[in-house]
Design a protein around this motif. Structure first.
Motif, PDB file in Angstrom:
ATOM      1  N   HIS A 103     -26.138  12.732  15.383  1.00 41.07           N
ATOM      2  CA  HIS A 103     -26.206  14.285  15.040  1.00 41.07           C
ATOM      3  C   HIS A 103     -27.563  14.554  14.588  1.00 41.07           C
ATOM      4  O   HIS A 103     -28.321  15.294  14.795  1.00 41.07           O
ATOM      5  CB  HIS A 103     -25.085  14.601  13.673  1.00 41.07           C
ATOM      6  CG  HIS A 103     -24.923  15.753  13.429  1.00 41.07           C
ATOM      7  ND1 HIS A 103     -23.963  16.186  12.473  1.00 41.07           N
ATOM      8  CD2 HIS A 103     -25.325  17.145  14.107  1.00 41.07           C
ATOM      9  CE1 HIS A 103     -24.091  17.433  12.342  1.00 41.07           C
ATOM     10  NE2 HIS A 103     -24.662  18.054  13.369  1.00 41.07           N
ATOM     11  N   GLY A 104     -28.098  13.708  13.608  1.00 46.22           N
ATOM     12  CA  GLY A 104     -29.600  13.769  13.246  1.00 46.22           C
ATOM     13  C   GLY A 104     -30.536  13.955  14.468  1.00 46.22           C
ATOM     14  O   GLY A 104     -31.338  14.846  14.455  1.00 46.22           O
ATOM     15  N   GLU A 107     -36.096  21.029   4.159  1.00 47.46           N
ATOM     16  CA  GLU A 107     -35.144  20.166   3.753  1.00 47.46           C
ATOM     17  C   GLU A 107     -35.635  19.351   2.655  1.00 47.46           C
ATOM     18  O   GLU A 107     -34.738  18.835   1.765  1.00 47.46           O
ATOM     19  CB  GLU A 107     -34.921  19.139   5.058  1.00 47.46           C
ATOM     20  CG  GLU A 107     -34.133  19.825   6.036  1.00 47.46           C
ATOM     21  CD  GLU A 107     -32.890  20.184   6.201  1.00 47.46           C
ATOM     22  OE1 GLU A 107     -32.216  19.796   5.096  1.00 47.46           O
ATOM     23  OE2 GLU A 107     -32.286  20.765   7.075  1.00 47.46           O
ATOM     24  N   HIS A 109     -23.736  10.233  11.993  1.00 50.86           N
ATOM     25  CA  HIS A 109     -25.082  10.630  11.142  1.00 50.86           C
ATOM     26  C   HIS A 109     -26.268  10.627  12.238  1.00 50.86           C
ATOM     27  O   HIS A 109     -27.209  11.397  12.230  1.00 50.86           O
ATOM     28  CB  HIS A 109     -25.571  10.113   9.904  1.00 50.86           C
ATOM     29  CG  HIS A 109     -24.271  10.656   8.858  1.00 50.86           C
ATOM     30  ND1 HIS A 109     -24.012   9.765   7.617  1.00 50.86           N
ATOM     31  CD2 HIS A 109     -23.849  11.623   8.718  1.00 50.86           C
ATOM     32  CE1 HIS A 109     -23.353  10.395   7.124  1.00 50.86           C
ATOM     33  NE2 HIS A 109     -22.909  11.624   7.592  1.00 50.86           N
ATOM     34  N   HIS A 141     -30.691  17.122  16.409  1.00 49.50           N
ATOM     35  CA  HIS A 141     -31.322  18.145  15.740  1.00 49.50           C
ATOM     36  C   HIS A 141     -32.950  17.867  15.819  1.00 49.50           C
ATOM     37  O   HIS A 141     -33.643  18.987  15.975  1.00 49.50           O
ATOM     38  CB  HIS A 141     -31.042  18.403  14.221  1.00 49.50           C
ATOM     39  CG  HIS A 141     -29.750  19.266  14.214  1.00 49.50           C
ATOM     40  ND1 HIS A 141     -29.726  20.248  13.954  1.00 49.50           N
ATOM     41  CD2 HIS A 141     -28.246  18.556  14.214  1.00 49.50           C
ATOM     42  CE1 HIS A 141     -28.239  20.633  13.854  1.00 49.50           C
ATOM     43  NE2 HIS A 141     -27.648  19.416  14.116  1.00 49.50           N
ATOM     44  N   CYS A 150     -32.619   8.047  11.437  1.00 48.49           N
ATOM     45  CA  CYS A 150     -31.630   9.033  12.063  1.00 48.49           C
ATOM     46  C   CYS A 150     -32.337   9.960  12.993  1.00 48.49           C
ATOM     47  O   CYS A 150     -31.683  10.761  13.603  1.00 48.49           O
ATOM     48  CB  CYS A 150     -31.213   9.959  10.802  1.00 48.49           C
ATOM     49  SG  CYS A 150     -29.960   8.773   9.955  1.00 48.49           S
ATOM     50  N   PRO A 172     -33.785  12.514   2.836  1.00 52.43           N
ATOM     51  CA  PRO A 172     -32.795  11.972   3.697  1.00 52.43           C
ATOM     52  C   PRO A 172     -31.431  12.198   3.124  1.00 52.43           C
ATOM     53  O   PRO A 172     -31.497  12.648   1.811  1.00 52.43           O
ATOM     54  CB  PRO A 172     -33.117  10.536   3.640  1.00 52.43           C
ATOM     55  CG  PRO A 172     -34.200  10.359   2.899  1.00 52.43           C
ATOM     56  CD  PRO A 172     -34.877  11.720   2.307  1.00 52.43           C
ATOM     57  N   LEU A 207     -37.106   9.479  -2.012  1.00 52.39           N
ATOM     58  CA  LEU A 207     -38.558  10.135  -2.193  1.00 52.39           C
ATOM     59  C   LEU A 207     -38.604  10.668  -3.629  1.00 52.39           C
ATOM     60  O   LEU A 207     -38.036  11.176  -4.148  1.00 52.39           O
ATOM     61  CB  LEU A 207     -38.788  10.943  -1.069  1.00 52.39           C
ATOM     62  CG  LEU A 207     -38.557  10.581   0.415  1.00 52.39           C
ATOM     63  CD1 LEU A 207     -38.992  11.519   1.232  1.00 52.39           C
ATOM     64  CD2 LEU A 207     -39.179   9.339   0.606  1.00 52.39           C
ATOM     65  N   CYS A 267     -36.915   8.589   7.467  1.00 54.82           N
ATOM     66  CA  CYS A 267     -36.568   9.688   8.413  1.00 54.82           C
ATOM     67  C   CYS A 267     -36.190   8.902   9.821  1.00 54.82           C
ATOM     68  O   CYS A 267     -35.286   9.334  10.546  1.00 54.82           O
ATOM     69  CB  CYS A 267     -37.503  10.584   8.664  1.00 54.82           C
ATOM     70  SG  CYS A 267     -38.267  11.431   7.108  1.00 54.82           S
TER      71      CYS A 267
HETATM   72  C1  HEC Z   1     -28.837   8.811   7.435  1.00 53.19           C
HETATM   73  C2  HEC Z   1     -29.312   9.968   8.504  1.00 53.19           C
HETATM   74  C3  HEC Z   1     -30.634  10.865   8.019  1.00 53.19           C
HETATM   75  C4  HEC Z   1     -31.673  10.463   7.548  1.00 53.19           C
HETATM   76  C5  HEC Z   1     -32.089   9.409   6.920  1.00 53.19           C
HETATM   77  C6  HEC Z   1     -32.613  11.874   7.510  1.00 53.19           C
HETATM   78  N1  HEC Z   1     -31.966  12.709   8.174  1.00 53.19           N
HETATM   79 FE1  HEC Z   1     -32.446  14.452   8.694  1.00 53.19          FE
HETATM   80  N2  HEC Z   1     -30.668  15.050   9.596  1.00 53.19           N
HETATM   81  C7  HEC Z   1     -29.546  14.248   9.688  1.00 53.19           C
HETATM   82  C8  HEC Z   1     -28.209  14.858  10.325  1.00 53.19           C
HETATM   83  C9  HEC Z   1     -26.894  14.199  10.328  1.00 53.19           C
HETATM   84  C10 HEC Z   1     -28.755  16.249  10.354  1.00 53.19           C
HETATM   85  C11 HEC Z   1     -27.886  17.287  11.070  1.00 53.19           C
HETATM   86  C12 HEC Z   1     -27.143  17.999  10.198  1.00 53.19           C
HETATM   87  C13 HEC Z   1     -27.791  18.653   8.825  1.00 53.19           C
HETATM   88  O1  HEC Z   1     -28.431  19.617   8.885  1.00 53.19           O
HETATM   89  O2  HEC Z   1     -27.100  18.122   7.723  1.00 53.19           O
HETATM   90  C14 HEC Z   1     -30.441  16.519   9.903  1.00 53.19           C
HETATM   91  C15 HEC Z   1     -31.046  17.417  10.205  1.00 53.19           C
HETATM   92  C16 HEC Z   1     -32.202  17.229   9.628  1.00 53.19           C
HETATM   93  C17 HEC Z   1     -33.229  18.653   9.900  1.00 53.19           C
HETATM   94  C18 HEC Z   1     -32.841  19.942  10.508  1.00 53.19           C
HETATM   95  C19 HEC Z   1     -33.097  19.990  11.984  1.00 53.19           C
HETATM   96  C20 HEC Z   1     -32.541  21.171  12.806  1.00 53.19           C
HETATM   97  O3  HEC Z   1     -32.875  21.558  13.711  1.00 53.19           O
HETATM   98  O4  HEC Z   1     -31.637  21.877  12.185  1.00 53.19           O
HETATM   99  C21 HEC Z   1     -34.465  18.288   9.550  1.00 53.19           C
HETATM  100  C22 HEC Z   1     -35.738  18.918   9.680  1.00 53.19           C
HETATM  101  C23 HEC Z   1     -34.471  16.839   9.035  1.00 53.19           C
HETATM  102  N3  HEC Z   1     -33.279  16.349   9.055  1.00 53.19           N
HETATM  103  C24 HEC Z   1     -35.405  16.135   8.654  1.00 53.19           C
HETATM  104  C25 HEC Z   1     -35.397  15.046   8.074  1.00 53.19           C
HETATM  105  C26 HEC Z   1     -36.507  14.422   7.202  1.00 53.19           C
HETATM  106  C27 HEC Z   1     -37.969  14.989   7.080  1.00 53.19           C
HETATM  107  C28 HEC Z   1     -35.813  13.311   6.787  1.00 53.19           C
HETATM  108  C29 HEC Z   1     -36.699  11.853   6.171  1.00 53.19           C
HETATM  109  C30 HEC Z   1     -37.421  12.496   5.138  1.00 53.19           C
HETATM  110  C31 HEC Z   1     -34.498  13.131   7.419  1.00 53.19           C
HETATM  111  N4  HEC Z   1     -34.456  14.038   7.835  1.00 53.19           N
HETATM  112  C32 HEC Z   1     -33.815  11.819   7.253  1.00 53.19           C
HETATM  113  C33 HEC Z   1     -29.612  12.949   9.231  1.00 53.19           C
HETATM  114  C34 HEC Z   1     -30.679  12.075   8.686  1.00 53.19           C
END
Ligand code: HEC
Length: 152
Positions: free
Chosen positions: A85-86, A113, A82, A89, A59, A120, A133, A56
């Motif tokens: 944006h990530g 998620e 990405h 949030h 991003c 991811p 995972l 995680c």
């Molecule tokens: C390659 C980049 C990337 C990785 C690696 C990644 N994320 Fe994200 N994540 C994003 C992006 C871009 C968004 C916003 C857009 C969407 O929701 O698709 C997001 C949104 C989120 C959100 C929503 C937050 C909100 O307030 O709406 C959560 C919760 C989240 N990620 C958790 C995780 C977790 C837990 C991991 C690891 C297991 C992870 N992400 C790995 C790119 C990533």
């Protein structure tokens, strides 16, 4: 006709590609203040920490470990999109600035998620197999999120 068009289009695209190498987005290489970080504030086992860090943090933190191909335009813009944006949030490096209510809500979203297999991002796990995972790893992180949520 098509051949004539391609004779113009292909060189133009190639020149564009070469020129685009001179442009790159701002990279995610900020200061890491350990005291503000999720894994510093919340107690996590080494297993949970290492899953979250490797799957995680690229991003959702202030520092990304970029692979070499991430320097090539226009891939770099797509990857940076990405990351930006990530982070917007959810930023684990800024956990200290999140209110208890926000922390609880973000952890709940993490569970969602993970349950839905949305994070991811697929495009990330294609190239980062260590971030793909297993169900056991997801369950471990989800249980941990629940235990932290109970605090708030
Ligand atoms: C390659 C980049 C990337 C990785 C690696 C990644 N994320 Fe994200 N994540 C994003 C992006 C871009 C968004 C916003 C857009 C969407 O929701 O698709 C997001 C949104 C989120 C959100 C929503 C937050 C909100 O307030 O709406 C959560 C919760 C989240 N990620 C958790 C995780 C977790 C837990 C991991 C690891 C297991 C992870 N992400 C790995 C790119 C990533």
């Amino acid at each position: 006709m098509l051949k004539k068009v391609l004779k113009i289009v292909i060189p133009v695209l190639l020149i564009g590609l070469v020129i685009s190498q001179f442009f790159s987005p701002a990279i995610n290489d900020g200061d890491i203040v350990e005291a503000n970080d999720l894994l510093h504030i919340e107690v996590a086992s080494p297993a949970v920490s290492s899953i979250i860090e490797s799957a995680c943090y690229d991003c959702h933190s202030n520092k990304t470990t970029y692979p070499t191909y991430a320097k090539i335009s226009p891939v770099n813009f797509w990857i940076q999109g990405h990351i930006d944006h990530g982070k917007e949030h959810l930023n684990f490096s800024e956990w200290a600035s999140y209110s208890p209510g926000k922390r609880k809500h973000k952890l709940e979203e993490c569970i969602e998620e993970l349950e839905e297999g949305e994070m991811p991002l697929k495009s990330y796990t294609w190239l980062h197999s260590e971030a793909k995972l297993t169900d056991d790893q997801k369950n471990l992180v989800m249980e941990w999120c629940k235990s932290v949520m109970a605090k708030y």
